[in-house]
Write an enzyme that holds these catalytic residues in place. Structure first.
Site, PDB file in Angstrom:
ATOM      1  NE  ARG A   1      -3.726  -2.374   0.204  1.00  0.00           N
ATOM      2  CZ  ARG A   1      -3.435  -3.581  -0.273  1.00  0.00           C
ATOM      3  NH1 ARG A   1      -2.312  -3.768  -0.937  1.00  0.00           N
ATOM      4  NH2 ARG A   1      -4.267  -4.581  -0.113  1.00  0.00           N
TER       5      ARG A   1
ATOM      6  CD  GLU B   1      -5.128   1.502   2.302  1.00  0.00           C
ATOM      7  OE1 GLU B   1      -5.301   1.344   1.080  1.00  0.00           O
ATOM      8  OE2 GLU B   1      -5.417   0.638   3.144  1.00  0.00           O
TER       9      GLU B   1
ATOM     10  CB  SER C   1      -9.010  -0.679   4.284  1.00  0.00           C
ATOM     11  OG  SER C   1      -9.781  -1.774   3.839  1.00  0.00           O
TER      12      SER C   1
END
EC number: 1.3.1.98
Length: 354
Positions: free
Chosen positions: A163, A346, A240
């Site tokens: 990520r 994130e 998320s």
């Protein structure tokens, strides 16, 4: 006099204050001109895509916002059953995935249903259900803000990780277009994710028609509130919110002892390879075991964890950004206090932080 433009309508969280100046660029030349003009004037600049991975503070952005709205796709044969798919940064990501599947191109199907624009995918190294953009990426065309020049960079230069990439957390470059290598024939990439394999009724590593994988992924994401729906507040989120934490193997026994002390020695803790000498844990599992269940509320109910998935922090319709941050801090601190594991957000934060 320029009228400030509210940014809440340009994020999937429906949160964020106004921008002093708001421009929409429909061509890459317009993106380049707008960015160069702001840089030459020394003005603060925010390049905005789909707003799906973005948390904007209540005070907004005191500068110029350039919204990427470029369009265009092209296919070029690479040989050996491969095709180069080149896409402008402003294209809707899921539309691109759907089009690839409809044209019997395999590789992107497990990334179906992810909100946002194509330009964000290499920045985040977007991934889901066992597939990452890094698996398919060939190159990215960037506007380098330091030199003012456009250049093409290869996958190897992007520092792609879980990520993340060298583009994340910096505004030194703006993505203009992205190229992927996809396989002809209509078959999916190997199915690598157990939940998806079980849904499809196949063994891990199997290839099936890409359309079947897309349908299964969309169904799974919908069940978790991860497909945008204006009528469903569980999808008023940034997806998320926390990444799965990665811990050193040397620290794992300490973490496991804390988990077993709290939950019992018989508890099996899900964990996955996290790279050399590291182990990846499940953020959702840790959040739930720290006592934060689906639907957990904060700020008098204005925000909550999704009722479908504990990784999504949601706006219930009347929240502001500070409400969301209050919930995020509560969850982060709760997991840290219970298991001494740090959760990292994130999304990208603009004008606010945890």
């Amino acid at each position: 006099m320029t009228t400030p433009v509210p940014l809440a309508g340009y994020t999937t969280l429906r949160l964020g204050g106004p921008a002093s100046v708001f421009l929409e660029a429909t061509k890459s030349t317009e993106v380049i001109e707008a960015v160069r003009a702001a840089d030459q004037a020394g003005e603060p600049l925010l390049v905005l895509g789909g707003g799906s991975n973005l948390v904007i503070g209540d005070a907004g952005f005191d500068g110029t916002v350039v919204r990427i709205a470029t369009r265009g796709r092209g296919h070029d044969p690479l040989g050996d059953g491969l095709v180069r798919l080149t896409v402008e940064a402003g294209e809707n990501w899921d539309d691109v995935v759907a089009d690839a599947v409809a044209n019997d191109l395999g590789g992107l199907e497990a990334l179906s249903g992810i909100p946002g624009l194509v330009g964000a995918t290499p920045v985040q190294n977007v991934g889901a259900y066992g597939v990452e953009v890094a698996d398919l990426l060939l190159s990215v065309d960037l506007l380098d803000r330091r030199s003012g020049q456009v250049r093409q960079v290869s996958t190897a230069e992007l520092g792609l990780g879980y990520r993340t990439s060298v583009l994340k957390g910096t505004d030194d470059a703006v993505v203009l277009r992205v190229s992927f290598a996809l396989r002809t024939g209509g078959q999916s990439a190997p199915v690598r994710y157990a939940e998806l394999a079980n849904t499809l009724g196949v063994e891990l590593g199997a290839r099936v028609p890409a359309a079947q994988v897309r349908d299964a992924v969309l169904a799974l994401r919908t069940g978790k509130g991860m497909v945008l729906d204006a009528e469903d507040h569980d999808t008023w989120s940034a997806g998320s919110f926390f990444t799965n934490p990665i811990v050193a193997e040397a620290d794992l026994p300490r973490v496991l002892s804390l988990i077993h002390a709290r939950l019992g020695p018989e508890i099996k803790v899900p964990r996955y390879p996290g790279g050399a000498g590291r182990v990846k844990l499940s953020a959702a599992w840790l959040i739930e075991r720290a006592g934060f269940l689906r639907g957990h509320e904060a700020a008098d109910g204005r925000v909550s964890l999704s009722h479908k998935h504990t990784l999504a922090l949601t706006n219930r319709g009347k929240a502001d950004t500070e409400d969301l941050l209050t919930l995020a801090r509560e969850v982060r601190d709760g997991v840290r206090g219970a298991f001494e594991v740090d959760l990292h957000p994130e999304p990208v934060f603009v004008g606010c932080n945890l």
